[in-house]
Design a protein around this motif. Structure first.
Motif, PDB file in Angstrom:
ATOM      1  N   UNK A 131       0.829  -1.205   0.000  1.00  0.00           N
ATOM      2  CA  UNK A 131       0.000   0.000   0.000  1.00  0.00           C
ATOM      3  C   UNK A 131       0.861   1.252   0.000  1.00  0.00           C
ATOM      4  N   UNK A 132       1.912   1.215   0.828  1.00  0.00           N
ATOM      5  CA  UNK A 132       2.753   2.398   0.994  1.00  0.00           C
ATOM      6  C   UNK A 132       3.580   2.683  -0.256  1.00  0.00           C
ATOM      7  N   UNK A 133       3.920   1.614  -0.974  1.00  0.00           N
ATOM      8  CA  UNK A 133       4.877   1.759  -2.072  1.00  0.00           C
ATOM      9  C   UNK A 133       4.314   2.550  -3.246  1.00  0.00           C
ATOM     10  N   UNK A 134       3.072   2.265  -3.624  1.00  0.00           N
ATOM     11  CA  UNK A 134       2.518   2.933  -4.794  1.00  0.00           C
ATOM     12  C   UNK A 134       2.975   2.253  -6.070  1.00  0.00           C
ATOM     13  N   UNK A 135       2.642   2.870  -7.197  1.00  0.00           N
ATOM     14  CA  UNK A 135       3.006   2.273  -8.488  1.00  0.00           C
ATOM     15  C   UNK A 135       3.959   3.197  -9.232  1.00  0.00           C
ATOM     16  N   UNK A 136       4.924   2.586  -9.878  1.00  0.00           N
ATOM     17  CA  UNK A 136       5.952   3.355 -10.570  1.00  0.00           C
ATOM     18  C   UNK A 136       5.375   4.030 -11.798  1.00  0.00           C
ATOM     19  N   UNK A 137       5.807   5.244 -12.039  1.00  0.00           N
ATOM     20  CA  UNK A 137       5.515   5.871 -13.310  1.00  0.00           C
ATOM     21  C   UNK A 137       6.685   5.623 -14.240  1.00  0.00           C
ATOM     22  N   UNK A 138       6.574   6.045 -15.467  1.00  0.00           N
ATOM     23  CA  UNK A 138       7.754   5.925 -16.307  1.00  0.00           C
ATOM     24  C   UNK A 138       7.842   7.069 -17.284  1.00  0.00           C
ATOM     25  N   UNK A 139       9.041   7.273 -17.720  1.00  0.00           N
ATOM     26  CA  UNK A 139       9.287   8.349 -18.643  1.00  0.00           C
ATOM     27  C   UNK A 139      10.041   7.741 -19.816  1.00  0.00           C
TER      28      UNK A 139
END
Lengths: 632, 382
Positions: free
Chosen positions: A211-219
């Motif tokens: 929950x704390x980690x979240x999801x990675x975005x990308x560029x």
């Protein structure tokens, strides 16, 4: 000559035609190859060209915060300022480092590492010079920027625990991902591969990692053949981690830590008896979670891991202690339920009982005289409980213990919780290969011997006694996701399988402990009307008292070396009428429960009642005035 | 193509200039224009460092071409051997004290210009062989011993060029010579014999090759075996070509070229860049223009009434063809990587100058198509 030339010309023309034909064929071959590459196989090559030029860079999401039940942050993200050096933009790397070294000290080995890294990498790749800079250093670098070509300040995020060691056991810490972590985490989250990425290693940080980690975005970056970034093609923002709101009340948590701090090694748990929400979970000594984040030196690690006070262990959930006299409620309820004893049944205490050749002593050398259930709890008479334990038998006692949450992991949302032990005859036979001895039942009757519990379990037991509900301890009150908070906690656990009469008898006994003059915890009562507590002291013997000692004089706790001193325990709930909060306190080698543990518990509980984190007084009117059909 | 009247008597300079095949020159200008456009793109939309200099060299080349074209062809015949030995001497000089460039000794520094004698040798060898066969009857050519001298004429520069070492140019010299031998009427079976001998000598030649040459050939046979090493160039070139598709990525937008995945994009791999930015359509158009220039060469050669002019014209046309074919086949992975530029399009001074001089000889042959040329470059019917 002319004829000669005409024949040569004929031959030339013929051969020129052959040559032309050959050239046409070869040009055809080139055109065919062009068709093959640019039409037939074009898709494959387009893909390869994109693979060449497009580099996907992960954008780590900000980690969710951990909040107390009122939203006070317990774990946050701090901006981490780093100085980077881009060799390409400096005139001379050494000169720039010298200039930078005048503003922020750079150790010689650091300098060597920087120069080595610069040599290994390409010129335009930034190399970290120093991390975790404070504002003063950052501003001094910014001011001198014109003299520092190629020096760049970069902002990252790093975890910060404002409470430091005080919250270490509860929250845990974050640290870089190890190979083991990768193997265990089967989510295949690409973030785990990101250099420098940190995950929760213990406590809430570990338990609620996902929950704390979240999801990675990308560029998506366009890069050239050397890997230099040319431009950003597209950017997909990640999803920040959710904030986790705990049931903890920081005010009470702090007070609990404060009260325990001067004890070498101790734990305390405060719970809401109706919801199971843990309001404080304290364990001392702790460790500095911020140090783990930055990275410990080998020496620091050795020091922490070898400390006899076990600062890495969360004693509230992993410390195993004999419950001592706090176990007597369980023994009493088992006996009452089995009907082997009636509430007004009296036992005469001479100071000891005999079983075969063995003699079992009461803590009061010369005996309590005639004792009924209420008096036995009130004065914590061991003889009474030897007697009723003998009658009901170990199996029924242990069964009751388990029903009240002892001897098995409670399932609280913390890693590394331990189960403890409620022994049975079958367990002993299986484990040790020898039959259960009757004398062992007597010892278990006063919460010694094989019986082992955690402070959390004792708080759960007290909550279940006070509420008659199958409350389960938990730490998460709600989740804040994208600014929307969602409260998960609710108040209606299923009723516990125990008759209200039996429960009331035991609670009356606990009331007598605190609120009658002969009670062992009378001196640690809450006098303020409506806030009275009901409790039970416990003193768990660590060292067996020898026969010789009995005959001469039993040394007082203060006279013994600290490792031989008894553990001091106290469990309580309050208010007596309409209970809402329960507490357990264990002070390792603290001495007597009534002297050491009870006053601590009283102070914490009193403050809890005043702060009333659950808000029951607001809902139910003045404390204790209104019963709302709850059995008190 | 313009066809002038065949007047007898010596021509004035003006008449000669009128006779120049200006439409052929126009196509040469178009090719150079395409080349400069690609060099402008290769320089990341800049005239420097390549496009401007290429244009200046073309201007110089154009002047040289006209000078060569209007000079009497008999004079060229007379001096063919002289020129040949002069350039051969330069090759020897390179061998003696060449400046190291690109890992191989190919240049000679004349102070102002760096000269690459092997490029010029491609032209002078054609002149020398053409002169030799000009004076030979078919019977003479039929005699095997008669061929010893022209073979030596070929072998001398080939050996010197191989020592530089420049395999590409050596192969070009051999093939150009082969074309002239073929057109002169050497019997087909002799070519077969030589071809067989070469096949037989291959294992021996393999041992004489340089390490990097061996590697290039092995890489050519299987480029994907070593995508980051020696196969990198050819693989990246194929990716660039293939990703260009039918219509290309647009001018100045070739990702492979502009992000430097494509090696040597201004020289040997300029065709790849063109085909990436303009696609197969662009590639075929360029190929079409080359084909037109080649057709000029054949058409002119068939109108020339002297053997020297004919051989020179098709010899140089053949050289031009080999340039185009080897370069494009190389970047498309059809033949091993040998350093052969794309004529008039690739950046490179000496290649540009020698090509323009070569076209000067073709136009010279055209202007003097009806001139009677004696055995030794004297007029008359000998």
């Amino acid at each position: 000559m002319f004829r000669e030339d005409s024949s040569r010309y004929k031959k030339f023309s013929r051969r020129a035609m052959i040559l032309a034909g050959g050239q046409v064929a070869l040009f055809g071959l080139l055109a065919g190859r062009m068709y093959q590459l640019q039409v037939l196989e074009s898709r494959r090559y387009k893909m390869l060209a994109d693979e060449n030029r497009i580099n996907i860079r992960l954008l780590p999401p900000p980690r969710g915060r951990i909040l107390d039940r009122f939203g006070v942050p317990l774990a946050t993200n701090r901006e981490n300022f780093r100085v980077l050096l881009i060799a390409e933009r400096t005139r001379d790397v050494d000169q720039t480092l010298d200039a930078l070294g005048r503003l922020i000290p750079i150790a010689d080995h650091e300098r060597r590492r920087i120069l080595k890294t610069i040599k290994k990498r390409r010129d335009f790749v930034p190399v970290t010079v120093q991390e975790n800079l404070d504002w003063k250093k950052v501003s001094s670098i910014e001011v001198n920027a014109p003299d520092l070509p190629g020096v760049v300040i970069d902002v990252g995020q790093s975890r910060e625990y404002p409470l430091g060691p005080d919250s270490s056991h509860l929250l845990g810490y974050v640290a870089p991902v190890s190979e083991k972590d990768k193997a265990r985490d089967r989510s295949g989250d690409p973030l785990l591969e990101l250099p420098g990425f940190r995950i929760g290693k213990s406590g809430i940080e570990k338990q609620h990692e996902r929950r704390l980690r979240g999801k990675a975005g990308n560029s998506q970056l366009e890069v050239n053949a050397l890997g230099r970034v040319i431009r950003e093609l597209s950017r997909q923002e990640g999803q920040p981690g959710d904030d986790v709101m705990l049931t903890i009340d920081l005010g009470i948590q702090n007070l609990a830590i404060e009260k325990l701090r001067d004890k070498k090694s101790a734990a305390a748990v405060v719970m809401d008896v109706h919801t199971g929400g843990v309001i404080a979970l304290a364990s001392v000594p702790g460790y500095d979670p911020n140090a783990f984040n930055v990275g410990l030196t080998r020496k620091q690690w050795r020091q922490i891991s070898r400390d006899p006070l076990a600062p890495l262990t969360n004693k509230a959930v992993s410390g195993l202690y004999a419950p001592g006299s706090t176990f007597k409620m369980i023994v009493a309820m088992a006996a009452l339920e089995q009907g082997v004893v009636l509430p007004d049944h009296k036992v005469f205490c001479r100071g000891h009982v005999e079983l075969g050749n063995a003699r079992f002593h009461c803590w009061k050398k010369h005996g309590h005289g005639w004792m009924d259930l209420n008096a036995a709890l009130q004065q914590s008479c061991d003889t009474y409980f030897y007697e009723i334990a003998k009658r009901v038998g170990i199996d029924k006692i242990s069964e009751m213990g388990i029903r009240f949450g002892l001897g098995e992991a409670t399932g609280i949302d913390l890693p590394s919780e331990r189960g403890g032990l409620m022994p049975t005859a079958a367990w002993k036979k299986k484990r040790m290969g020898v039959p259960w001895q009757k004398g062992e039942t007597l010892v278990a009757g006063i919460g010694q011997g094989f019986v082992l519990t955690t402070p959390l379990q004792l708080a759960v037991m007290t909550s279940r006694i006070a509420s008659g509900k199958l409350v389960k301890p938990h730490l998460v009150r709600g989740i804040v996701s994208g600014g929307v908070s969602q409260i998960l906690e609710h108040e209606d656990p299923t009723p516990l399988d125990i008759s209200d009469e039996i429960r009331t008898l035991v609670m009356d006994g606990m009331n007598s402990v605190s609120n009658t003059e002969q009670g062992t915890a009378y001196r640690a009562r809450i006098a303020e009307p409506g806030f009275e507590l009901a409790g039970k002291t416990g003193t768990a013997q660590v060292k067996r008292i020898s026969k010789h000692e009995r005959e001469t004089r039993v040394l007082k706790n203060k006279e013994r070396p600290s490792k031989d001193r008894d553990h001091a325990l106290f469990v309580a709930y309050a208010p007596v009428k309409n209970p809402r909060y329960a507490i357990s306190v264990v002070v390792e080698h603290g001495g007597g429960g009534s002297k050491v543990a009870a006053p601590i518990a009283r102070d914490i509980l009193h403050e809890t009642l005043k702060r009333d984190p659950s808000g029951y007084r607001k809902r139910d009117g003045v404390a204790g005035e209104k019963e709302k059909g709850r059995k008190a | 193509m313009r066809i002038g009247s065949a007047d007898r008597g010596p021509m004035t300079i003006g008449q000669k200039l009128w006779q120049v095949s200006w439409s052929l020159v126009l196509f040469l200008i178009i090719l150079t224009g395409i080349g400069c456009a690609m060099l402008y793109s290769a320089g990341d939309a800049s005239w420097d460092p390549w496009a401007r200099r290429q244009l200046i060299r073309f201007g110089i080349g154009l002047c040289l071409m006209i000078v060569v074209a209007v000079t009497d062809i008999r004079r060229w015949l007379r001096h063919a051997y002289t020129l040949y030995f002069l350039v051969l001497g330069l090759l020897v000089a390179v061998e003696m004290k060449g400046v190291i460039g690109m890992g191989a000794q190919r240049w000679i520094d004349l102070g102002v210009v760096q000269l690459q004698p092997s490029e010029i040798m491609k032209i002078t060898l054609v002149l020398a062989l053409a002169r030799f066969f000009h004076g030979a009857s078919l019977e003479e050519i039929g005699r095997p011993t008669f061929l010893i001298i022209p073979l030596l004429l070929v072998a001398a520069p080939v050996v010197l060029v191989l020592r530089q070492p420049d395999l590409g140019t050596a192969i070009m010299l051999i093939m150009t010579a082969g074309v002239i031998f073929f057109l002169a009427g050497v019997r087909a079976w002799k070519f077969g014999l030589v071809f067989g001998a070469i096949l037989a000598a291959m294992p021996l030649a393999w041992t004489l090759l340089h390490g990097y040459q061996k590697k290039r050939i092995l890489t050519f046979l299987n480029p994907e075996s070593d995508p980051l090493g020696a196969g990198y160039h050819i693989l990246q070139s194929k990716i660039a070509l293939g990703s260009g598709g039918v219509f290309g990525k647009g001018y100045l937008s070739g990702t492979q070229a502009h992000l430097n995945f494509l090696p040597e994009k201004q020289t040997d791999f300029i065709f790849t860049m063109l085909a990436e930015e303009f696609g197969m359509v662009g590639g075929l158009i360029l190929l079409g223009i080359y084909a037109i220039v080649l057709i000029y060469g054949f058409a002119i050669s068939l109108r020339v009434h002297n053997q020297f002019g004919r051989l020179v014209t098709l010899g140089i046309t053949g050289t031009f063809f080999f340039y185009v074919f080897i370069n494009i086949a190389m970047v498309m992975g059809l033949v091993p990587v040998v350093g052969v530029p794309l004529p008039l399009v690739s950046y490179g001074g000496t290649a540009m100058l020698s090509l323009m001089i070569g076209f000067g000889f073709i136009i010279c042959a055209y202007i003097h198509r009806d001139v009677r040329v004696g055995r030794h470059g004297n007029g008359g019917d000998d």
